[in-house]
Design a protein around this motif. Structure first.
Motif, PDB file in Angstrom:
ATOM      1  N   ASP A  17      26.025  37.879  33.481  1.00 14.64           N
ATOM      2  CA  ASP A  17      24.792  38.646  33.330  1.00 14.64           C
ATOM      3  C   ASP A  17      24.641  39.640  34.475  1.00 14.64           C
ATOM      4  OD1 ASP A  17      23.867  37.284  35.566  1.00 14.64           O
ATOM      5  OD2 ASP A  17      22.391  36.075  34.479  1.00 14.64           O
ATOM      6  N   ASP A  18      23.495  40.321  34.568  1.00 11.37           N
ATOM      7  CA  ASP A  18      23.324  41.375  35.555  1.00 11.37           C
ATOM      8  C   ASP A  18      23.154  40.846  36.978  1.00 11.37           C
ATOM      9  OD1 ASP A  18      20.817  40.291  35.286  1.00 11.37           O
ATOM     10  OD2 ASP A  18      19.826  42.158  34.718  1.00 11.37           O
ATOM     11  N   SER A  19      22.992  39.522  37.120  1.00 13.01           N
ATOM     12  CA  SER A  19      22.971  38.903  38.455  1.00 13.01           C
ATOM     13  C   SER A  19      24.309  38.277  38.792  1.00 13.01           C
ATOM     14  CB  SER A  19      21.855  37.844  38.525  1.00 13.01           C
ATOM     15  OG  SER A  19      20.585  38.436  38.329  1.00 13.01           O
ATOM     16  N   ASP A  20      25.311  38.564  37.977  1.00 13.69           N
ATOM     17  CA  ASP A  20      26.668  38.039  38.134  1.00 13.69           C
ATOM     18  C   ASP A  20      26.741  36.518  37.959  1.00 13.69           C
ATOM     19  OD1 ASP A  20      29.119  39.345  38.266  1.00 13.69           O
ATOM     20  OD2 ASP A  20      29.544  38.556  40.262  1.00 13.69           O
ATOM     21  N   VAL A  21      25.796  35.986  37.190  1.00 10.78           N
ATOM     22  CA  VAL A  21      25.846  34.576  36.818  1.00 10.78           C
ATOM     23  C   VAL A  21      26.801  34.421  35.644  1.00 10.78           C
ATOM     24  CG1 VAL A  21      24.521  32.642  35.879  1.00 10.78           C
ATOM     25  CG2 VAL A  21      23.519  34.112  37.647  1.00 10.78           C
ATOM     26  N   LEU A  22      27.691  33.448  35.734  1.00  9.53           N
ATOM     27  CA  LEU A  22      28.632  33.197  34.647  1.00  9.53           C
ATOM     28  C   LEU A  22      27.881  32.536  33.489  1.00  9.53           C
ATOM     29  CD1 LEU A  22      31.511  33.128  33.509  1.00  9.53           C
ATOM     30  CD2 LEU A  22      31.811  30.902  34.649  1.00  9.53           C
TER      31      LEU A  22
END
Length: 225
Positions: A17-22
């Motif tokens: 996602d846009d927070s770099d959460v997988l």
């Protein structure tokens, strides 16, 4: 279960996602096609902004890498049900997104923004509200139970309340053609088109539609008055 050869190159893909959460990881012989399926089916698909792909020489190697990565990286939406062979496939529900569709679509129907009998497709509704097709389908089933929609087939529902098609067209007849044109096309000026196409080869084919028909087309002469 895949019917492709086990020795065929297989990709391990990750979705962030846009927070770099997988958000998710999985394997596929065709990751682009699989991502297309996820866009329609996964309630979190609209959150994906970045993808990565790693190729492995065989499906077995990709499965081993997937299991190791899932254990270490802990994707938000796990697919471990597929590797264990036990238990039932989990059903991920986007209740917030579902309610957004229920409220928004019900308001549209109640305010006469759809004519009676109009066919709505779950995929298009999902795109409109920024949710997956599966979430939109769940919401439309709720509206069916409320008596606002009737199920037809293959994710299609017809509207049960609202103006007739004739009355709807009369209500929105002002600049209808222009409104449809703006929804379907980017409208540019001739100067903007010339600038956009200045580096294209002369024989490039362009499909175009005029927003307003000129009184005299190129190669024609104006009729005598």
């Amino acid at each position: 279960m895949s019917h492709r050869p086990n020795n065929e190159p297989t990709a391990l893909y990750r979705l962030y996602d846009d927070s770099d959460v997988l958000l998710y990881l999985g394997i596929s012989f065709s990751p682009e096609a699989r991502w297309g399926q996820h866009r329609n089916e996964k309630h979190w698909a609209h959150q994906v902004v970045r993808t990565t792909v790693e190729w492995y020489p065989t499906r077995k190697a990709a499965l081993a890498a997937e299991e190791k990565a899932a254990a270490a990286e802990k994707p938000l939406h796990d697919s471990s049900w597929r590797k264990t062979g036990g238990g039932e496939r989990p059903m991920w529900l986007d209740l917030e997104g579902q309610q957004k569709v229920v409220d928004g679509l019900a308001q549209e129907i109640e305010h006469g923004q759809h004519w009676m009998g109009r066919v709505l497709m779950s995929g298009a509704v999902g795109k409109q509200f920024g949710v997956s097709r599966a979430t939109a389908s769940n919401a439309m089933r709720v509206l069916r139970d409320r008596g606002l929609l009737e199920y037809r087939h293959y994710g299609r529902y017809s509207v049960l309340e609202g103006p007739t098609k004739t009355d709807f067209d009369k209500q929105f007849e002002v600049a209808r053609e222009q409104r449809e044109l703006r929804q379907a096309y980017l409208v540019w000026t001739v100067a903007e088109l010339r600038e956009a196409m200045k580096d294209l080869p002369e024989d490039t084919l362009i499909s175009a539609r005029l927003a307003g028909r000129p009184s005299v087309l190129p190669g024609q002469t104006a009729p005598d008055k």
